[in-house]
Design an enzyme around this catalytic site. Structure first.
Site, PDB file in Angstrom:
ATOM      1  CB  SER A 120      -0.510  -0.139   1.231  1.00 42.30           C
ATOM      2  OG  SER A 120      -1.485  -0.776   1.260  1.00 42.30           O
ATOM      3  CG  HIS A 141      -2.880  -0.687  -4.164  1.00 40.86           C
ATOM      4  ND1 HIS A 141      -2.800   0.624  -4.064  1.00 40.86           N
ATOM      5  CD2 HIS A 141      -2.493  -1.235  -2.383  1.00 40.86           C
ATOM      6  CE1 HIS A 141      -3.107   1.000  -2.324  1.00 40.86           C
ATOM      7  NE2 HIS A 141      -3.075  -0.277  -1.876  1.00 40.86           N
ATOM      8  CD  GLU A 153      -3.359   3.619  -6.269  1.00 43.23           C
ATOM      9  OE1 GLU A 153      -3.444   4.696  -6.589  1.00 43.23           O
ATOM     10  OE2 GLU A 153      -3.266   3.114  -5.088  1.00 43.23           O
ATOM     11  CG  ASN A 191      -3.413   4.039   0.349  1.00 46.32           C
ATOM     12  OD1 ASN A 191      -5.339   3.718   0.898  1.00 46.32           O
ATOM     13  ND2 ASN A 191      -3.333   2.741   0.424  1.00 46.32           N
TER      14      ASN A 191
HETATM   15  N1  LIG Z   1      -5.768  -4.522   3.963  1.00 48.53           N
HETATM   16  C1  LIG Z   1      -6.180  -3.595   2.888  1.00 48.53           C
HETATM   17  O1  LIG Z   1      -7.054  -3.181   3.657  1.00 48.53           O
HETATM   18  C2  LIG Z   1      -5.419  -3.171   2.258  1.00 48.53           C
HETATM   19  C3  LIG Z   1      -5.504  -2.676   0.823  1.00 48.53           C
HETATM   20  C4  LIG Z   1      -4.893  -2.593  -0.113  1.00 48.53           C
HETATM   21  C5  LIG Z   1      -3.472  -3.692  -0.310  1.00 48.53           C
HETATM   22  N2  LIG Z   1      -3.189  -4.176   1.164  1.00 48.53           N
HETATM   23  C6  LIG Z   1      -1.846  -4.242   1.475  1.00 48.53           C
HETATM   24  O2  LIG Z   1      -1.943  -5.435   1.232  1.00 48.53           O
HETATM   25  C7  LIG Z   1      -0.715  -6.739   1.546  1.00 48.53           C
HETATM   26  C8  LIG Z   1      -1.089  -7.506   2.703  1.00 48.53           C
HETATM   27  O3  LIG Z   1      -1.925  -6.860   3.569  1.00 48.53           O
HETATM   28  P1  LIG Z   1      -3.533  -7.955   4.217  1.00 48.53           P
HETATM   29  O4  LIG Z   1      -4.295  -6.431   4.483  1.00 48.53           O
HETATM   30  O5  LIG Z   1      -4.166  -8.929   3.811  1.00 48.53           O
HETATM   31  O6  LIG Z   1      -2.685  -8.347   5.905  1.00 48.53           O
HETATM   32  P2  LIG Z   1      -2.982  -9.410   6.494  1.00 48.53           P
HETATM   33  O7  LIG Z   1      -2.222  -9.618   7.781  1.00 48.53           O
HETATM   34  O8  LIG Z   1      -4.295  -9.822   6.354  1.00 48.53           O
HETATM   35  O9  LIG Z   1      -2.574 -10.777   5.762  1.00 48.53           O
HETATM   36  C9  LIG Z   1      -1.074 -10.885   5.371  1.00 48.53           C
HETATM   37  C10 LIG Z   1      -0.445 -12.590   5.550  1.00 48.53           C
HETATM   38  O10 LIG Z   1       0.751 -12.477   5.163  1.00 48.53           O
HETATM   39  C11 LIG Z   1       1.024 -13.459   5.689  1.00 48.53           C
HETATM   40  N3  LIG Z   1       2.768 -13.492   5.751  1.00 48.53           N
HETATM   41  C12 LIG Z   1       3.746 -13.392   6.663  1.00 48.53           C
HETATM   42  N4  LIG Z   1       4.611 -13.228   6.345  1.00 48.53           N
HETATM   43  C13 LIG Z   1       4.797 -13.940   5.839  1.00 48.53           C
HETATM   44  C14 LIG Z   1       6.297 -14.491   4.942  1.00 48.53           C
HETATM   45  N5  LIG Z   1       7.291 -14.143   5.471  1.00 48.53           N
HETATM   46  N6  LIG Z   1       5.377 -16.132   3.710  1.00 48.53           N
HETATM   47  C15 LIG Z   1       4.088 -15.561   3.821  1.00 48.53           C
HETATM   48  N7  LIG Z   1       3.135 -15.033   3.908  1.00 48.53           N
HETATM   49  C16 LIG Z   1       3.289 -14.679   5.098  1.00 48.53           C
HETATM   50  C17 LIG Z   1       0.600 -13.246   6.762  1.00 48.53           C
HETATM   51  O11 LIG Z   1       0.368 -14.672   7.971  1.00 48.53           O
HETATM   52  C18 LIG Z   1      -1.278 -12.898   6.519  1.00 48.53           C
HETATM   53  O12 LIG Z   1      -1.886 -14.254   6.654  1.00 48.53           O
HETATM   54  C19 LIG Z   1      -0.019  -5.501   3.032  1.00 48.53           C
HETATM   55  O13 LIG Z   1       1.181  -4.615   2.068  1.00 48.53           O
HETATM   56  C20 LIG Z   1      -1.246  -4.497   2.642  1.00 48.53           C
HETATM   57  O14 LIG Z   1      -0.285  -2.847   2.019  1.00 48.53           O
HETATM   58  C21 LIG Z   1      -3.776  -4.114   2.599  1.00 48.53           C
END
Ligand SMILES: NC(=O)c1ccc[n+]([C@@H]2O[C@H](COP(=O)([O-])OP(=O)(O)OC[C@H]3O[C@@H](n4cnc5c(N)ncnc54)[C@H](O)[C@@H]3O)[C@@H](O)[C@H]2O)c1
Length: 286
Positions: A120, A141, A153, A191
């Protein structure tokens, strides 16, 4: 690159499961990786629940749901990604962690594979330096919830090749999304504009300008926003909003991006919004 034939998703959380589901619905085989069997199973369950929702809304036939689930493979071993030609990193928003993950992906990805990040706020250019071929590295994104939100994005890092951008645009379109190509800058477009607005709403609230309800009501009715900024903070997660503001503060070196002190206090107290049951509003169940 020809059209992507098989997708890898690293991180089976909120976004990874959503992205995997969108790819499965589009007919693509998907490998989902997480750190342990339990998290892989949780990701699979989230995907199955998402597909079941589509079936219950008559947006998908039960047979198509079954076929989609058959195209899904979950694993903890990154070697499972060898079969993929487009791998999307969607793990926790932490730069050091993403660097370690990208090194592992790079170690197993086959020649010609495109590696993407769903970050993000972290610089796609910096992350690209981790992989062997930065020209084949791009930001994709997606927005939460992936099944509902149409925007992707596509982040053009300084070394991203045009063919890589084209492949990411093509994949987004195959998933029924609308891609917008943006330059690599903190927060990209959405963002960059959204999070300072949310931060400002927290400041206004902490200064007693209006109640949380009335700040949200004002923005819903005054700007035609579908949801008020404080309810949106709760939905996104206050920790996520705080993390993005910290990246802006650091990367832009501009005090205008200083996180609202109340945001820091609430995160420190564990009031993260919907996921913890309490943020600016309270929720029955996380
Ligand atoms: N939540 C949102 O609204 C949103 C929106 C757009 C982008 N993002 C981005 O997406 C990404 C994920 O966010 P999220 O909200 O899904 O987080 P989340 O916490 O729901 O999921 C993250 C996952 O990554 C896994 N993980 C951690 N270390 C790991 C590894 N070494 N190997 C494999 N998996 C691993 C965790 O176990 C978890 O299941 C981030 O970069 C976040 O900034 C989030």
């Amino acid at each position: 690159m020809e059209k992507a034939q098989s997708i890898g998703v690293v991180g089976a959380g909120t976004m990874g499961a959503g992205i995997a589901q969108a790819c499965l619905v589009a007919g693509l085989p998907v490998v989902v990786i997480d750190i342990d069997e339990e998290r892989v199973a949780r990701g699979r369950a989230a995907i199955a629940a998402g597909l079941a929702r589509s079936v219950s809304k008559a947006a998908m036939a039960a047979a198509d749901r079954d076929a989609a689930l058959e195209r899904l493979r979950g694993a903890c071993d990154y070697a499972a990604l060898r079969s993929c030609d487009f791998i999307i990193e969607a793990a926790t928003e932490n730069e050091a962690l993403k660097v370690a993950i990208l090194q592992r992906i790079d170690g197993v990805a086959r020649a010609g594979c495109i590696i993407a990040t769903n970050t993000s706020s972290i610089s796609v250019g910096r992350l690209a330096e981790v992989v062997t071929r930065p020209s084949a590295f791009v930001g994709t994104h997606f927005f939460n919830p992936v099944a509902v939100m149409n925007l992707v994005e596509v982040v053009h890092g300084p070394k991203t090749g045009d063919a890589t951008v084209a492949a990411a645009v093509s994949l987004a379109k195959r998933l029924g999304k609308t891609p917008v190509v943006v330059k690599d800058a903190p927060g990209f477009v959405v963002n960059r504009l959204l999070c300072p607005m949310l931060n400002e709403a927290v400041l206004a609230y902490s200064q007693g300008i209006a109640s949380a309800h009335d700040i949200d009501e004002a923005m819903r009715l005054g700007c035609n926003h579908p949801i008020g900024p404080l309810a949106l903070c709760d939905l996104i997660g206050l920790d996520v909003v705080l993390a993005v503001m910290k990246v802006f503060q650091h990367d832009f070196e501009d005090p205008k991006y200083r996180p609202a002190p109340l945001l820091e206090e609430m995160v420190a107290a564990g009031h993260l919004g919907r996921k913890s049951g309490r943020g600016f509003f309270t929720y029955d169940a996380p």
